[in-house]
Design a protein around this motif. Structure first.
Motif, mmCIF file in Angstrom:
data_model
loop_
_atom_site.group_PDB
_atom_site.id
_atom_site.type_symbol
_atom_site.label_atom_id
_atom_site.label_comp_id
_atom_site.label_asym_id
_atom_site.label_seq_id
_atom_site.Cartn_x
_atom_site.Cartn_y
_atom_site.Cartn_z
ATOM 1 N N ILE A 43 2.333 1.819 -3.457
ATOM 2 C CA ILE A 43 1.322 2.387 -4.518
ATOM 3 C C ILE A 43 1.184 3.911 -4.220
ATOM 4 O O ILE A 43 0.822 4.558 -5.084
ATOM 5 N N GLU A 60 4.016 5.778 -5.378
ATOM 6 C CA GLU A 60 3.842 5.647 -6.759
ATOM 7 C C GLU A 60 2.833 6.783 -7.650
ATOM 8 O O GLU A 60 2.770 7.362 -8.269
ATOM 9 N N SER A 61 1.736 6.598 -6.629
ATOM 10 C CA SER A 61 0.752 7.907 -6.872
ATOM 11 C C SER A 61 1.097 8.939 -6.740
ATOM 12 O O SER A 61 0.587 9.943 -7.951
ATOM 13 N N THR A 84 -4.550 -3.529 -15.835
ATOM 14 C CA THR A 84 -4.956 -2.453 -14.619
ATOM 15 C C THR A 84 -4.828 -0.921 -15.341
ATOM 16 O O THR A 84 -5.504 -0.283 -15.100
ATOM 17 N N SER A 85 -3.755 -0.870 -16.008
ATOM 18 C CA SER A 85 -3.276 0.376 -16.728
ATOM 19 C C SER A 85 -4.346 0.686 -17.684
ATOM 20 O O SER A 85 -4.974 1.811 -17.882
ATOM 21 N N ILE A 100 4.799 -0.503 -9.923
ATOM 22 C CA ILE A 100 4.523 -1.462 -8.569
ATOM 23 C C ILE A 100 4.798 -2.742 -8.721
ATOM 24 O O ILE A 100 5.523 -3.280 -7.888
ATOM 25 N N MET A 106 -4.742 4.806 -6.871
ATOM 26 C CA MET A 106 -4.451 5.806 -7.796
ATOM 27 C C MET A 106 -5.558 6.940 -8.260
ATOM 28 O O MET A 106 -5.412 8.039 -8.671
ATOM 29 N N SER A 143 3.375 4.073 -14.116
ATOM 30 C CA SER A 143 3.155 3.872 -12.699
ATOM 31 C C SER A 143 2.608 2.537 -12.118
ATOM 32 O O SER A 143 3.127 2.165 -11.388
ATOM 33 N N ILE A 144 1.636 2.077 -12.963
ATOM 34 C CA ILE A 144 1.172 0.824 -12.701
ATOM 35 C C ILE A 144 2.241 -0.338 -12.837
ATOM 36 O O ILE A 144 2.621 -1.170 -12.026
ATOM 37 N N GLU A 153 0.693 -1.127 0.102
ATOM 38 C CA GLU A 153 -0.003 0.059 -0.154
ATOM 39 C C GLU A 153 0.928 1.111 -0.045
ATOM 40 O O GLU A 153 0.626 2.184 -0.826
ATOM 41 N N GLU A 200 -4.478 -0.663 -6.404
ATOM 42 C CA GLU A 200 -4.044 0.273 -7.504
ATOM 43 C C GLU A 200 -5.050 1.087 -7.891
ATOM 44 O O GLU A 200 -5.039 2.443 -8.147
#
Length: 502
Positions: free
Chosen positions: A149, A152-153, A306-307, A181, A452, A177-178, A146, A448
């Motif tokens: 993430i 990275e966010s 996810t992206s 992770i 994000m 960014s994804i 967590e 994520e």
């Protein structure tokens, strides 16, 4: 009629007779399989798929034959499950029988049954147990991931903020960014968004997903001996796989040079330690080949889906600004503007949670899912599925089933809210699959998407250069995989100074 024309006509007639005879013989042999289209009927559906998309054709077949039906893909018999009841019965109630991974010729030409996603039998069991426990050790579903993430966010919103209110395409920043992770888990570190090796890696992942999502991949599954000789995107995929393979192999070599078995730094280290521990075990599946292919599958699966979902989500929020406004209000009320969003906020944010689920539902990135096969002769709903029968769970139909979603074609977060505004689950919401083969990265992807998206909307108001009603949601690719369209947006800073809620 010329001799050549007559010969061609005779040949076509003979071929048609052979197909009809083979179809009749197949029906005799497989009378205990579910009903489904004949060979010629299926061919007609496939020709329509070029224009209408695979999912729309499967809807048509379901309407005629019901939610469980069978079709022939080349020489293989494939059973399709197209409703949540049949999927849960198979993958949960009869999970062991349906736990096999079907052979996919378009993918198996790279992996040859190696890696945790494509493996079967004892290989799959060993790799699945190891991967699940190692991902947990490195923070999957825990506070440490967590925090990664959240960090990275912040890099992501800083990157978006560099555009100073000018329109830009967010695709690269979101994908990077994804990817960072999963990089932090597999490789032990993140990459700068401008790092050339990282950019090359991202390009290979994006192009591989794009090529494998197209309709030519379906024809590769049906005609694997012919398609390698026919030009098309399906034959570009190998060079992208090779780039990923070489990158992972080089990372493995780097890790080997500085490996401390008592303190593994990442997934690769942990795998190398297990390889050394089991080098005398002839039954061990911990090999260089399985390390590289498992890492590729984790990296690919943990990045593109996810992206793509998040990119689709930002587009939806611009097309429906009233939904974005409600999410802003909930963020301001629950989190405020100065605290980083955290997973323990999600339980107090039912509307935002519903929006994220609705984004996943409509984005529908893998509508056909990843195919299973039965591991033994299996009785299901009065049918008999012979061992090794391929089974496709059509997740895209589940996510648009009008029995469970009142307005399945529309962006409607209320699909996941009760009358009092509380979040409610939906039995047909299975974007990650279910059962023994449920997506390994499910908890990571959910974290994520929540962290994000809320971090972006905490910082920015998103607007399109186009009017909302002019925004086109048509995917760039809408076939075996769904790729969101390219677009630009304005990331406008929200006013500073609001206090956190108590």
């Amino acid at each position: 009629m010329e001799l050549g024309d007559a010969a061609a006509l005779l040949l076509a007639a003979c071929a048609a007779c052979l197909m009809v005879f083979w179809e009749w013989k197949r029906r005799q042999r497989t009378s205990k399989l579910p009903p489904g289209p004949t060979f010629l009927e299926l061919l007609g559906y496939l020709l329509q798929a070029w224009n209408k998309g695979v999912l729309q054709i499967l809807w048509k077949v379901r309407e005629k034959y019901g939610p469980v039906f069978m079709a022939n893909f080349g020489m293989r018999q494939v059973v399709f499950f197209c409703d949540s009841d049949s999927v849960r019965e198979a993958l949960v109630d009869q999970g062991e029988e349906f736990s096999g991974r079907a052979r996919m010729d378009s993918v198996d030409r790279f992996f040859h049954g190696h890696g945790v996603v494509m493996a079967n039998g004892e290989r799959w069991k060993q790799l699945r147990r190891f991967s699940a426990s190692t991902l947990r050790n490195f923070g999957m579903g825990k506070k440490s991931i967590e925090e990664r993430i959240q960090e990275e966010s912040q890099y992501l919103v800083e990157e978006m903020g560099k555009n100073k209110g000018s329109p830009f395409d967010p695709s690269l920043a979101i994908t990077h960014s994804i990817a960072n992770i999963i990089c932090s888990i597999v490789f032990g570190n993140r990459f700068d968004y401008k790092d050339q090796n990282f950019l090359n890696l991202m390009g290979s992942i994006n192009n591989l997903f794009l090529d494998m999502s197209k309709i030519s991949t379906l024809f590769y599954e049906m005609f694997p001996r012919i398609m390698p000789y026919i030009p098309g995107p399906h034959n570009q995929a190998h060079k992208h796989y090779k780039a990923l393979h070489d990158f992972i192999l080089e990372r493995m070599r780097i890790n080997q040079q500085s490996l401390d078995p008592s303190c593994p730094r990442d997934f690769i280290d942990s795998f190398l330690v297990r390889m050394e521990e089991e080098k005398q075990n002839p039954q061990s599946e911990f090999s260089t080949r399985n390390l590289v292919d498992t890492a590729i599958q984790l990296f690919f699966g943990g990045t593109e889906t996810t992206s793509s979902t998040l990119r689709f989500g930002l587009l939806l929020l611009m097309k429906y600004p009233e939904v974005q406004d409600k999410v802003h209000e909930e963020i301001d009320h629950v989190i405020g503007r100065t605290h980083s969003p955290a997973m323990n906020d999600r339980g107090r944010m039912p509307y935002t949670n519903a929006v994220i689920h609705e984004i996943q539902r409509l984005a529908n990135i893998l509508p056909i899912g990843v195919p299973h096969k039965v591991t033994c002769d299996t009785h299901f709903r009065g049918y008999l599925l012979p061992k090794d029968t391929d089974v496709y769970m059509i997740l895209g139909i589940l996510l648009q089933d009008p029995k469970y979603f009142k307005d399945p074609k529309s962006f409607h977060p209320e699909h996941f809210l009760d009358e009092e505004g509380h979040f409610k689950r939906n039995d047909s919401f299975l974007p990650f699959g279910t059962g023994k083969r449920v997506c390994l990265g499910k908890s990571l992807a959910l974290m994520e998407l929540f962290l994000m998206l809320t971090t972006i909307l905490q910082r920015f108001t998103l607007k399109s250069p186009k009017e909302p009603q002019e925004i086109d949601l048509t995917p760039k690719v809408n076939e075996l995989g769904i790729v969101p369209p390219n677009y630009e947006l304005y990331a406008l800073p929200r006013e500073e100074g609001l206090h956190d809620s108590a």
